[in-house]
Design an enzyme around this catalytic site. Structure first.
Site, PDB file in Angstrom:
ATOM      1  N   LYS A  48      12.838   3.653 -29.736  1.00  0.00           N
ATOM      2  CA  LYS A  48      11.703   4.558 -29.713  1.00  0.00           C
ATOM      3  C   LYS A  48      11.004   5.361 -28.982  1.00  0.00           C
ATOM      4  O   LYS A  48      10.305   6.309 -29.293  1.00  0.00           O
ATOM      5  CB  LYS A  48      10.830   4.024 -31.305  1.00  0.00           C
ATOM      6  CG  LYS A  48      11.385   3.540 -32.912  1.00  0.00           C
ATOM      7  CD  LYS A  48      12.089   4.473 -33.264  1.00  0.00           C
ATOM      8  CE  LYS A  48      12.461   4.346 -34.058  1.00  0.00           C
ATOM      9  NZ  LYS A  48      12.688   5.259 -34.920  1.00  0.00           N
ATOM     10  N   SER A 282      14.907  -6.744 -36.078  1.00  0.00           N
ATOM     11  CA  SER A 282      16.646  -5.689 -36.237  1.00  0.00           C
ATOM     12  C   SER A 282      17.806  -5.863 -35.208  1.00  0.00           C
ATOM     13  O   SER A 282      18.860  -5.310 -35.854  1.00  0.00           O
ATOM     14  CB  SER A 282      16.262  -4.687 -36.376  1.00  0.00           C
ATOM     15  OG  SER A 282      15.386  -4.431 -35.058  1.00  0.00           O
TER      16      SER A 282
HETATM   17  C1  LIG Z   1      12.183  -2.488 -34.314  1.00  0.00           C
HETATM   18  C2  LIG Z   1      13.047  -1.788 -35.222  1.00  0.00           C
HETATM   19  N1  LIG Z   1      14.225  -1.628 -35.435  1.00  0.00           N
HETATM   20  C3  LIG Z   1      15.107  -0.890 -36.036  1.00  0.00           C
HETATM   21  C4  LIG Z   1      14.632   0.286 -36.190  1.00  0.00           C
HETATM   22  C5  LIG Z   1      15.029   1.183 -37.037  1.00  0.00           C
HETATM   23  O1  LIG Z   1      15.547   2.932 -36.352  1.00  0.00           O
HETATM   24  P1  LIG Z   1      16.033   3.919 -37.111  1.00  0.00           P
HETATM   25  O2  LIG Z   1      14.539   5.157 -37.607  1.00  0.00           O
HETATM   26  O3  LIG Z   1      16.271   4.597 -36.195  1.00  0.00           O
HETATM   27  O4  LIG Z   1      16.776   4.229 -37.646  1.00  0.00           O
HETATM   28  C6  LIG Z   1      13.230   1.020 -36.058  1.00  0.00           C
HETATM   29  C7  LIG Z   1      12.050   1.891 -36.010  1.00  0.00           C
HETATM   30  O5  LIG Z   1      11.255   2.219 -36.086  1.00  0.00           O
HETATM   31  C8  LIG Z   1      11.844  -0.408 -35.384  1.00  0.00           C
HETATM   32  O6  LIG Z   1      11.353   0.089 -34.947  1.00  0.00           O
END
Ligand SMILES: Cc1ncc(COP(=O)(O)O)c(C=O)c1O
Length: 321
Positions: A48, A282
């Site tokens: 991010k 994630s």
């Molecule tokens: C740890 C984590 N994984 C996945 C995501 C998802 O990413 P995106 O917002 O680009 O779909 C985020 C988004 O904040 C995140 O902080």
């Protein structure tokens, strides 16, 4: 010295150009390859940072902000951490509004980086560590109030093109350069969908045959058209049960994958133990999804995915024993 070997003027210039590594041990028992983009090596320990920088650069270019102004963001912590870094280096005030349900490391890290952190209580039925769509709606109300009161710029990742552009202009093209464009498929767990959409667009412009799969939590796969039976899943950073994500343009999604909490947790632990990749829930979900592809429709393929943030962000949770 940066990864490129050059002296950089600030930490902001150290955002991006992350390594891509092959997860040979986690793919040893399947046919095909999994390549992981180590986004947790950004200065704020997540992917991010990229969108934080792009949203601020875009707003500057459009004349919407100047140093000394206030930037506000509704965050699960990672975008806020990126914004805290970009704002301190560039001279903006930064207010992060987040749910009390997110892990405490995130709030503490943003405060350490000079941000003002406003914590919003979860709904009475919600569980700490499991931020639901309802919890997020409360955080949104509070964010809107602060933006109005302070005349601030809202760095809204669900709305601003900078989110898409960061990954379309940088993350995706970096992966194409690092692989010589030789990839067959991409999978990514969606929060705002910015990473998925930006990378998928870059990949499909390079080769329309690259198959792009959207990853969601089991029981909260609303984008796949399934009923939401488990909104309080544990995969932090996404799976918010929002039926429409502006970033997800038509024609990008070739398929949908679902990953359970336990699969994400098990894979995050295996990533750490077997690959030396210390990442969060994630990231575990993304590798579990990549393995589903190798075991199913993409047997023998080269799959690329994203290690979204650092395992250090979850030390207060039971992800790590
Ligand atoms: C740890 C984590 N994984 C996945 C995501 C998802 O990413 P995106 O917002 O680009 O779909 C985020 C988004 O904040 C995140 O902080």
């Amino acid at each position: 010295m940066s990864r490129s070997g050059k002296l950089l003027p600030s930490a902001v210039e150290a955002i991006g150009n992350t390594p891509l590594v092959e997860l040979g041990r986690l793919a040893a028992d399947v046919e095909g390859r999994i390549l992981a983009k180590l986004e947790y090596l950004n200065p704020g320990s997540s992917k991010k940072d990229r969108i934080a920088l792009q949203m601020i650069q875009d707003a500057e270019a459009q004349g919407l902000i100047k140093p000394g102004d206030t930037v506000v963001e509704l965050t699960s912590g990672n975008t806020g951490t990126g914004l805290a870094i970009v704002c301190s280096v560039k001279g903006y005030r930064f207010v992060a509004v987040m749910s009390r349900g997110n892990s405490t490391e995130r709030a503490r890290m943003m405060r350490a980086l000079g941000a003002e952190v406003v914590l919003v209580d979860q709904l009475p039925e919600s569980v700490p560590g499991q931020v639901s769509g309802g919890d997020l709606a409360l955080v949104d109300q509070e964010t809107q109030r602060i933006v109005r009161e302070r005349g601030a710029f809202r760095a809204d990742q669900f709305e601003l093109e900078g989110n898409f552009r960061a990954h379309y202009l940088h993350t995706g093209p970096e992966i194409l350069r690092q692989t010589g464009g030789e990839i067959d498929a991409f999978c990514d767990f969606a929060g705002s969908g910015g990473t998925f959409a930006g990378c998928a667009t870059a990949f499909k412009e390079h080769n329309a045959q690259i198959q792009c799969y959207l990853v969601e939590p089991q029981g909260a796969a609303i984008l796949a058209g399934q009923a939401v039976t488990y909104p309080n899943h544990r995969i932090q950073g996404g799976g918010y049960s929002m039926p429409h994500l502006k970033m997800l343009r038509p024609g990008l999604i070739n398929g949908y994958l679902q990953v359970s909490d336990q699969e994400a947790i098990d894979m995050a632990r295996r990533l750490a133990r077997q690959e030396g990749v210390f990442a969060g829930f994630s990231s575990g979900a993304n590798v579990a999804a990549a393995r589903q592809l190798l075991l199913g429709p993409c047997r023998g393929a080269t799959i690329v995915t994203v290690m979204c943030d650092s395992g250090l962000k979850y030390l207060s949770t039971d992800l790590w024993a």
